[in-house]
Scaffold this motif. Structure first.
Motif, PDB file in Angstrom:
ATOM      1  N   PRO A   1      38.239 -38.243  33.396  1.00  0.00           N
ATOM      2  CA  PRO A   1      37.490 -37.761  34.567  1.00  0.00           C
ATOM      3  C   PRO A   1      37.588 -36.246  34.759  1.00  0.00           C
ATOM      4  O   PRO A   1      36.600 -35.593  35.121  1.00  0.00           O
ATOM      5  CB  PRO A   1      38.133 -38.509  35.743  1.00  0.00           C
ATOM      6  N   TRP A   2      38.765 -35.662  34.497  1.00  0.00           N
ATOM      7  CA  TRP A   2      38.911 -34.226  34.694  1.00  0.00           C
ATOM      8  C   TRP A   2      38.039 -33.451  33.709  1.00  0.00           C
ATOM      9  O   TRP A   2      37.480 -32.403  34.054  1.00  0.00           O
ATOM     10  CB  TRP A   2      40.378 -33.798  34.556  1.00  0.00           C
ATOM     11  N   LEU A   3      37.919 -33.991  32.466  1.00  0.00           N
ATOM     12  CA  LEU A   3      37.094 -33.323  31.469  1.00  0.00           C
ATOM     13  C   LEU A   3      35.614 -33.418  31.838  1.00  0.00           C
ATOM     14  O   LEU A   3      34.850 -32.460  31.674  1.00  0.00           O
ATOM     15  CB  LEU A   3      37.336 -33.925  30.091  1.00  0.00           C
ATOM     16  N   GLN A   4      35.219 -34.583  32.359  1.00  0.00           N
ATOM     17  CA  GLN A   4      33.838 -34.722  32.820  1.00  0.00           C
ATOM     18  C   GLN A   4      33.523 -33.709  33.914  1.00  0.00           C
ATOM     19  O   GLN A   4      32.456 -33.089  33.922  1.00  0.00           O
ATOM     20  CB  GLN A   4      33.614 -36.138  33.357  1.00  0.00           C
TER      21      GLN A   4
ATOM     22  N   VAL B   1      34.990 -30.803  34.449  1.00  0.00           N
ATOM     23  CA  VAL B   1      34.955 -29.445  33.906  1.00  0.00           C
ATOM     24  C   VAL B   1      33.623 -29.170  33.229  1.00  0.00           C
ATOM     25  O   VAL B   1      32.984 -28.136  33.447  1.00  0.00           O
ATOM     26  CB  VAL B   1      36.126 -29.226  32.924  1.00  0.00           C
ATOM     27  N   ILE B   2      33.178 -30.120  32.390  1.00  0.00           N
ATOM     28  CA  ILE B   2      31.924 -29.925  31.662  1.00  0.00           C
ATOM     29  C   ILE B   2      30.735 -29.911  32.611  1.00  0.00           C
ATOM     30  O   ILE B   2      29.802 -29.115  32.463  1.00  0.00           O
ATOM     31  CB  ILE B   2      31.747 -31.021  30.590  1.00  0.00           C
ATOM     32  N   ASN B   3      30.805 -30.751  33.623  1.00  0.00           N
ATOM     33  CA  ASN B   3      29.648 -30.958  34.491  1.00  0.00           C
ATOM     34  C   ASN B   3      29.361 -29.778  35.412  1.00  0.00           C
ATOM     35  O   ASN B   3      28.282 -29.711  36.013  1.00  0.00           O
ATOM     36  CB  ASN B   3      29.858 -32.224  35.332  1.00  0.00           C
ATOM     37  N   VAL B   4      30.312 -28.841  35.543  1.00  0.00           N
ATOM     38  CA  VAL B   4      30.057 -27.683  36.412  1.00  0.00           C
ATOM     39  C   VAL B   4      29.235 -26.616  35.700  1.00  0.00           C
ATOM     40  O   VAL B   4      28.821 -25.630  36.314  1.00  0.00           O
ATOM     41  CB  VAL B   4      31.378 -27.053  36.925  1.00  0.00           C
ATOM     42  N   GLY B   5      28.998 -26.795  34.405  1.00  0.00           N
ATOM     43  CA  GLY B   5      28.327 -25.752  33.630  1.00  0.00           C
ATOM     44  C   GLY B   5      26.956 -25.385  34.132  1.00  0.00           C
ATOM     45  O   GLY B   5      26.503 -24.252  33.952  1.00  0.00           O
ATOM     46  N   GLY B   6      26.269 -26.337  34.782  1.00  0.00           N
ATOM     47  CA  GLY B   6      24.934 -26.049  35.283  1.00  0.00           C
ATOM     48  C   GLY B   6      24.902 -24.917  36.287  1.00  0.00           C
ATOM     49  O   GLY B   6      23.846 -24.325  36.542  1.00  0.00           O
ATOM     50  N   HIS B   7      26.056 -24.602  36.865  1.00  0.00           N
ATOM     51  CA  HIS B   7      26.110 -23.522  37.850  1.00  0.00           C
ATOM     52  C   HIS B   7      26.141 -22.146  37.207  1.00  0.00           C
ATOM     53  O   HIS B   7      26.351 -21.143  37.908  1.00  0.00           O
ATOM     54  CB  HIS B   7      27.305 -23.724  38.778  1.00  0.00           C
ATOM     55  N   GLY B   8      25.913 -22.070  35.919  1.00  0.00           N
ATOM     56  CA  GLY B   8      25.702 -20.779  35.292  1.00  0.00           C
ATOM     57  C   GLY B   8      24.496 -20.061  35.875  1.00  0.00           C
ATOM     58  O   GLY B   8      24.389 -18.830  35.765  1.00  0.00           O
ATOM     59  N   VAL B   9      23.600 -20.796  36.535  1.00  0.00           N
ATOM     60  CA  VAL B   9      22.417 -20.157  37.124  1.00  0.00           C
ATOM     61  C   VAL B   9      22.813 -19.176  38.223  1.00  0.00           C
ATOM     62  O   VAL B   9      22.133 -18.157  38.428  1.00  0.00           O
ATOM     63  CB  VAL B   9      21.421 -21.204  37.664  1.00  0.00           C
ATOM     64  N   GLU B  10      23.910 -19.463  38.942  1.00  0.00           N
ATOM     65  CA  GLU B  10      24.351 -18.528  39.973  1.00  0.00           C
ATOM     66  C   GLU B  10      24.788 -17.194  39.373  1.00  0.00           C
ATOM     67  O   GLU B  10      24.628 -16.138  39.995  1.00  0.00           O
ATOM     68  CB  GLU B  10      25.482 -19.137  40.809  1.00  0.00           C
ATOM     69  N   LEU B  11      25.337 -17.241  38.163  1.00  0.00           N
ATOM     70  CA  LEU B  11      25.677 -15.998  37.471  1.00  0.00           C
ATOM     71  C   LEU B  11      24.410 -15.208  37.151  1.00  0.00           C
ATOM     72  O   LEU B  11      24.373 -13.981  37.306  1.00  0.00           O
ATOM     73  CB  LEU B  11      26.445 -16.294  36.182  1.00  0.00           C
ATOM     74  N   PHE B  12      23.382 -15.905  36.690  1.00  0.00           N
ATOM     75  CA  PHE B  12      22.098 -15.230  36.438  1.00  0.00           C
ATOM     76  C   PHE B  12      21.547 -14.593  37.709  1.00  0.00           C
ATOM     77  O   PHE B  12      20.983 -13.488  37.671  1.00  0.00           O
ATOM     78  CB  PHE B  12      21.078 -16.227  35.882  1.00  0.00           C
ATOM     79  N   PHE B  13      21.697 -15.271  38.853  1.00  0.00           N
ATOM     80  CA  PHE B  13      21.181 -14.721  40.106  1.00  0.00           C
ATOM     81  C   PHE B  13      21.934 -13.449  40.492  1.00  0.00           C
ATOM     82  O   PHE B  13      21.332 -12.487  40.981  1.00  0.00           O
ATOM     83  CB  PHE B  13      21.288 -15.757  41.223  1.00  0.00           C
ATOM     84  N   MET B  14      23.253 -13.434  40.298  1.00  0.00           N
ATOM     85  CA  MET B  14      24.018 -12.225  40.592  1.00  0.00           C
ATOM     86  C   MET B  14      23.557 -11.067  39.714  1.00  0.00           C
ATOM     87  O   MET B  14      23.407  -9.934  40.176  1.00  0.00           O
ATOM     88  CB  MET B  14      25.521 -12.477  40.400  1.00  0.00           C
ATOM     89  N   ILE B  15      23.332 -11.364  38.439  1.00  0.00           N
ATOM     90  CA  ILE B  15      22.882 -10.321  37.508  1.00  0.00           C
ATOM     91  C   ILE B  15      21.519  -9.777  37.922  1.00  0.00           C
ATOM     92  O   ILE B  15      21.290  -8.560  37.926  1.00  0.00           O
ATOM     93  CB  ILE B  15      22.847 -10.877  36.070  1.00  0.00           C
ATOM     94  N   SER B  16      20.597 -10.664  38.292  1.00  0.00           N
ATOM     95  CA  SER B  16      19.269 -10.210  38.726  1.00  0.00           C
ATOM     96  C   SER B  16      19.369  -9.359  39.979  1.00  0.00           C
ATOM     97  O   SER B  16      18.702  -8.319  40.104  1.00  0.00           O
ATOM     98  CB  SER B  16      18.349 -11.410  38.977  1.00  0.00           C
ATOM     99  N   GLY B  17      20.194  -9.790  40.928  1.00  0.00           N
ATOM    100  CA  GLY B  17      20.356  -9.018  42.145  1.00  0.00           C
ATOM    101  C   GLY B  17      20.905  -7.631  41.880  1.00  0.00           C
ATOM    102  O   GLY B  17      20.595  -6.681  42.604  1.00  0.00           O
ATOM    103  N   PHE B  18      21.697  -7.504  40.834  1.00  0.00           N
ATOM    104  CA  PHE B  18      22.275  -6.205  40.475  1.00  0.00           C
ATOM    105  C   PHE B  18      21.273  -5.319  39.738  1.00  0.00           C
ATOM    106  O   PHE B  18      21.183  -4.117  39.997  1.00  0.00           O
ATOM    107  CB  PHE B  18      23.506  -6.448  39.594  1.00  0.00           C
ATOM    108  N   LEU B  19      20.495  -5.896  38.831  1.00  0.00           N
ATOM    109  CA  LEU B  19      19.621  -5.103  37.963  1.00  0.00           C
ATOM    110  C   LEU B  19      18.278  -4.749  38.592  1.00  0.00           C
ATOM    111  O   LEU B  19      17.731  -3.669  38.332  1.00  0.00           O
ATOM    112  CB  LEU B  19      19.370  -5.861  36.656  1.00  0.00           C
TER     113      LEU B  19
ATOM    114  N   VAL C   1      25.253 -23.453  30.937  1.00  0.00           N
ATOM    115  CA  VAL C   1      24.177 -24.424  31.125  1.00  0.00           C
ATOM    116  C   VAL C   1      24.044 -25.305  29.884  1.00  0.00           C
ATOM    117  O   VAL C   1      23.832 -26.527  29.989  1.00  0.00           O
ATOM    118  CB  VAL C   1      22.853 -23.705  31.431  1.00  0.00           C
ATOM    119  N   LEU C   2      24.173 -24.703  28.703  1.00  0.00           N
ATOM    120  CA  LEU C   2      24.127 -25.476  27.462  1.00  0.00           C
ATOM    121  C   LEU C   2      25.238 -26.513  27.448  1.00  0.00           C
ATOM    122  O   LEU C   2      25.019 -27.678  27.075  1.00  0.00           O
ATOM    123  CB  LEU C   2      24.257 -24.532  26.265  1.00  0.00           C
ATOM    124  N   MET C   3      26.459 -26.128  27.856  1.00  0.00           N
ATOM    125  CA  MET C   3      27.585 -27.054  27.900  1.00  0.00           C
ATOM    126  C   MET C   3      27.291 -28.227  28.834  1.00  0.00           C
ATOM    127  O   MET C   3      27.595 -29.381  28.524  1.00  0.00           O
ATOM    128  CB  MET C   3      28.837 -26.313  28.370  1.00  0.00           C
TER     129      MET C   3
END
Length: 363
Positions: free
Chosen positions: A58-61, A63-81, A31-33
């Motif tokens: 464009p390819w670098l843009q 790559v960087i722009n997908v970082g906001g989807h780190g929230v889905e990783l947080f959701f998986m972690i919450s669902g597990f814990l 998300v920071l990225m």
């Protein structure tokens, strides 16, 4: 009291998993990225886009722009814990008390700071705001109902806490209904959860975590092959979320999390390195605090680019200073708020709401 269901193969007992801590770090850094790319573009003070973002491939843009989807990783972690946390606490009241202590102190401190300083610096929606709107937005954001009321989001990243709290409440009530009356009593809440998945597809990532919390399935691919496999699944997850429907991302997300949870997997060991462990420890503060750190750097960058300073120089300085300052501010937030203030609040209020546990009784 809530008791653990007797399920064969139920593997997770609530113990600390370093790889999950490392995945938290990756989620927050992602998300920071994304904000390193997004915030320099924002037009302010009459400066048109692209602000001080230099011309990128464009390819670098992408790559960087997908970082906001780190929230889905947080959701998986919450669902597990969360399932194991609910069982460990043994009651809804103790569970929610600790959830409030975990989530709210950092959020409330930043909330109060934002609404105190925001009007002074004319931050976003505070420009020209009247008292009625100010109080309405303050209250709506404090109780995470700003989206439902169509009001602005105050803290840039706090929108995900609405989903987190909704999941906590839904899971706790569904689990309790299931234990009390079986499928029939829990059915309306289960149907509500399915409806929410259809309306807000990213909430499906909570289900991945819940599945692994209830089963012993893991994918242990050791060594470099395991690390490469994890990276491929991670890239496929992020790409699926951008290019396709979030439900498509559930497949690589499932495989990724299965490797994260396997203690001997190459990915799990990579996520357990000391640097990622520390960032994972402060990841909640990092997630909420870094927009506050980046905002003044954003303002300075936009003013300097208007004065003719090179965009590449400004962007590089924004990233380096932003990373260092965000980590320092998050470490301070963690120590002062997540540890000390939380401990103070716990000592002040726990005995007020709960009687001391008897010897041998589990919290």
């Amino acid at each position: 009291m809530i008791k653990a269901p007797h399920q064969p193969g139920a593997a997770y007992d609530g113990s600390f998993l370093p790889s999950v801590q490392g995945l938290r770090a990756i989620a927050a850094l992602s998300v920071l990225m994304d904000h390193f790319y997004d915030m320099p573009k924002a037009g302010m003070y009459g400066i048109p886009n692209p602000g001080f973002l230099p011309p990128l491939w464009p390819w670098l843009q992408s790559v960087i722009n997908v970082g906001g989807h780190g929230v889905e990783l947080f959701f998986m972690i919450s669902g597990f814990l969360i399932p194991a946390s609910l069982i460990r606490h043994g009651s809804l009241s103790r569970f929610f008390f600790d959830r409030i202590l975990r989530i709210m102190p950092v959020f409330v401190v930043l909330h109060l700071a934002l609404f105190a300083i925001g009007p002074i610096v004319a931050y976003k929606f505070f420009r020209g705001i009247d008292l009625t709107s100010y109080l309405g937005i303050f209250a709506a954001n404090l109780f995470f109902v700003q989206d439902a009321l169509g009001l602005p989001i105050a803290q840039q990243n706090a929108w995900t806490l609405t989903y987190e709290w909704a999941f906590y409440i839904w899971f706790a009530l569904t689990f309790s209904m299931w234990r009390a009356g079986g499928r029939l009593l829990a059915a309306p809440l289960i149907l509500l959860g399915v409806a929410c998945l259809m309306r807000w597809p990213i909430t499906a990532f909570f289900c991945i975590g819940m599945l692994f919390s209830a089963t012993g399935f893991r994918m242990s691919i050791p060594g470099r092959l395991g690390l490469v496999a994890g990276l491929v699944c991670g890239a496929a997850l992020y790409a699926s979320l951008v290019l396709f429907h979030p439900f498509v991302g559930l497949i690589p997300g499932f495989l990724l999390f299965a490797m994260v949870l396997a203690p001997e997997s190459g990915l799990g060991k990579a996520l357990s390195t000391p640097a990622l462990q520390y960032i994972g420890k402060i990841s909640y503060s990092l997630y909420l605090v870094h927009p506050f750190v980046l905002f003044p750097l954003q303002v300075v960058g936009l003013k300097l680019v208007a004065a003719g300073v090179d965009r590449w120089l400004l962007w590089a300085a924004f990233i380096v200073l932003g990373l260092v300052m965000s980590l320092v501010a998050s470490a301070i937030s963690y120590e002062l708020i997540e540890v000390r203030l939380r401990r103070l609040l716990d000592g002040a209020f726990r005995s007020t709401f709960f009687r001391p546990l008897k010897v041998g009784q589990s919290a």
